[in-house]
Scaffold this active site. Structure first.
Site, PDB file in Angstrom:
ATOM      1  N   ASP A 199     -39.339 -33.688  27.420  1.00  0.00           N
ATOM      2  CA  ASP A 199     -40.522 -33.329  28.215  1.00  0.00           C
ATOM      3  C   ASP A 199     -39.981 -32.625  29.451  1.00  0.00           C
ATOM      4  OD1 ASP A 199     -42.888 -33.101  29.582  1.00  0.00           O
ATOM      5  OD2 ASP A 199     -43.396 -35.229  29.535  1.00  0.00           O
ATOM      6  N   CYS A 229     -46.061 -30.012  30.266  1.00  0.00           N
ATOM      7  CA  CYS A 229     -47.450 -30.185  30.723  1.00  0.00           C
ATOM      8  C   CYS A 229     -47.871 -28.939  31.501  1.00  0.00           C
ATOM      9  CB  CYS A 229     -47.600 -31.450  31.558  1.00  0.00           C
ATOM     10  SG  CYS A 229     -46.507 -31.557  32.985  1.00  0.00           S
TER      11      CYS A 229
END
Length: 427
Positions: free
Chosen positions: A307, A360
């Site tokens: 991530d 994100c």
């Protein structure tokens, strides 16, 4: 909304401090929350200050437009912030008009740098009360440069649908340690069960006081943020590496699935929070403080989750400050970091193993373009396409190549914006 007529100037000053910090730099909100001006407030006043600052950031674009129409020239930033929260109190928070104006004038009068402008504050706010501004126009809610980028990437209709969500305070999403508890916990938390097993609740207040928190049954994690770890489809006993692991939601998912998890992050302070959550949940993982790009450990893993650090534009529903702190140059600056981390992650995947890359971010340069460039550098990897609805992802989030572009408006009630790709190394 919060009953605030008895809440005084210190809470409003704290709200202004949060707002000014958010507009000045990334992570400004977190920094402001550590200062005495906020920490020394009573719990109710802290809640009001945070709510006021966030509500202002969610509608900052329309507020600016309304103020510009009534100001011959921009006043000092401190005066602007008083006006901004005054508008929010009057038209968003439900503060009585007299209180919104009076407290704003009192704020201006309370400091030498703004005292000379108390008449301006009074006049501007009273004028807006006579002619209320429109604060929910999607085209004004989003910074123009971001709206233009989203329109180019996803189309004008999608861009406006995403922008329309900026003004809405999101519900709270929860991931469960055990899916078998979904029915009980949904009832106790007054929650909806989303595809994939996430619970969504409209509850407010201190989450530590919510049902089953103390027993370690759930943790807070946006519905989109829970999808990348599910894509890995880890099996009990598999070795899994979670790179850039903090704040730890994905680590908890992987550990709850029975994997042997190594969680790596460069921030020791943030990893402390990861360990605390593992302890609360009764889960275990090996915690390593290191830069994921040059971690010296030579182990390889059945599955790796990266991530990567990114512009975080997809998190604007919960962190509206990112819209105003982000700069066009951020995307290009982070691209090199993401590329380096992807190369590092690839080295740690066993033959036949899986790698999930996610960000994100709503910016294609940080998602689709990164994976395309990675595959050109690493021909031994291929995309393993996700299936429609897999991992709880909305069907419209599935791209033609099998990667996921999770847009905020793809789920009723919204979700964080994410990009996720599942890759496999050849045997």
């Amino acid at each position: 909304m919060t009953e605030d007529r008895d809440i005084g100037l210190p809470a409003r000053r704290a709200a202004i401090d949060i707002l000014s910090s958010a507009l000045a730099r990334r992570a400004g909100v977190d920094e402001a929350l550590t200062r005495p001006a906020f920490r020394n407030l009573e719990p109710r006043d802290r809640g009001f200050a945070m709510a006021l600052a966030m509500a202002t950031l969610r509608r900052l674009g329309p507020i600016e437009r309304a103020l510009e129409a009534r100001l011959a020239k921009p006043p000092p930033e401190g005066v602007l912030n008083i006006l901004r929260i005054g508008v929010t109190q009057a038209f968003v928070m439900g503060t009585p008009a007299f209180a919104a104006v009076t407290t704003s004038v009192d704020l201006a009068a309370s400091h030498s740098s703004t005292r000379a402008f108390k008449g301006l504050v009074n006049g501007v706010l009273r004028g807006l009360l006579r002619e209320p501004p429109k604060l929910d126009d999607p085209e004004a809610l989003c910074p123009p440069w971001l709206l233009a980028r989203w329109s180019a990437a996803f189309g004008g209709e999608a861009a406006l649908a995403m922008a329309a969500l900026i003004a809405d305070e999101p519900a709270t999403d929860l991931s469960l340690k055990s899916s078998a508890e979904a029915g009980r916990l949904a009832a106790e938390l007054e929650a909806q069960v989303l595809d994939g097993g996430t619970l969504r609740t409209a509850r407010k207040g201190d989450v530590a006081a919510w049902p089953a928190y103390g027993e370690g049954a759930w943790w807070v994690q946006d519905a989109s943020a829970a999808i990348p770890a599910r894509l890995l489809d880890v099996q009990p006993g598999e070795s899994v590496l979670d790179l850039c692991a903090a704040p730890g939601g994905k680590t908890l998912q992987l550990a709850a699935a029975g994997a042997q998890v190594v969680a790596v992050d460069r921030s020791a302070a943030r990893l402390t929070r990861v360990q605390e959550n593992l302890d609360r949940m009764g889960l275990a993982a090996e915690i390593v403080t290191a830069d994921a790009g040059d971690w010296a450990d030579e182990r390889t893993f059945d599955a790796v989750l990266l991530d990567a650090p990114c512009s975080a534009t997809g998190t604007y529903r919960r962190h509206p400050d990112v819209l105003w702190a982000a700069r066009p140059s951020d995307v290009a600056a982070l691209a090199g970091v993401q590329s380096r981390l992807l190369d590092s992650a690839a080295r740690r995947v066993k033959p036949g193993g899986r790698l999930v890359y996610c960000v994100c971010s709503l910016e294609p340069e940080e998602g689709e373009a990164q994976v395309a460039a990675f595959l050109s550098r690493h021909p031994r990897f291929r995309i393993v396409p996700a299936q429609a609805g897999e991992a709880g992802a909305p069907a419209q989030s599935l791209l033609a190549d099998g990667t996921l572009r999770l847009l905020p408006h793809h789920r009723p009630g919204g979700q964080d914006g994410f990009y996720a790709a599942r890759l496999q190394r050849e045997i």
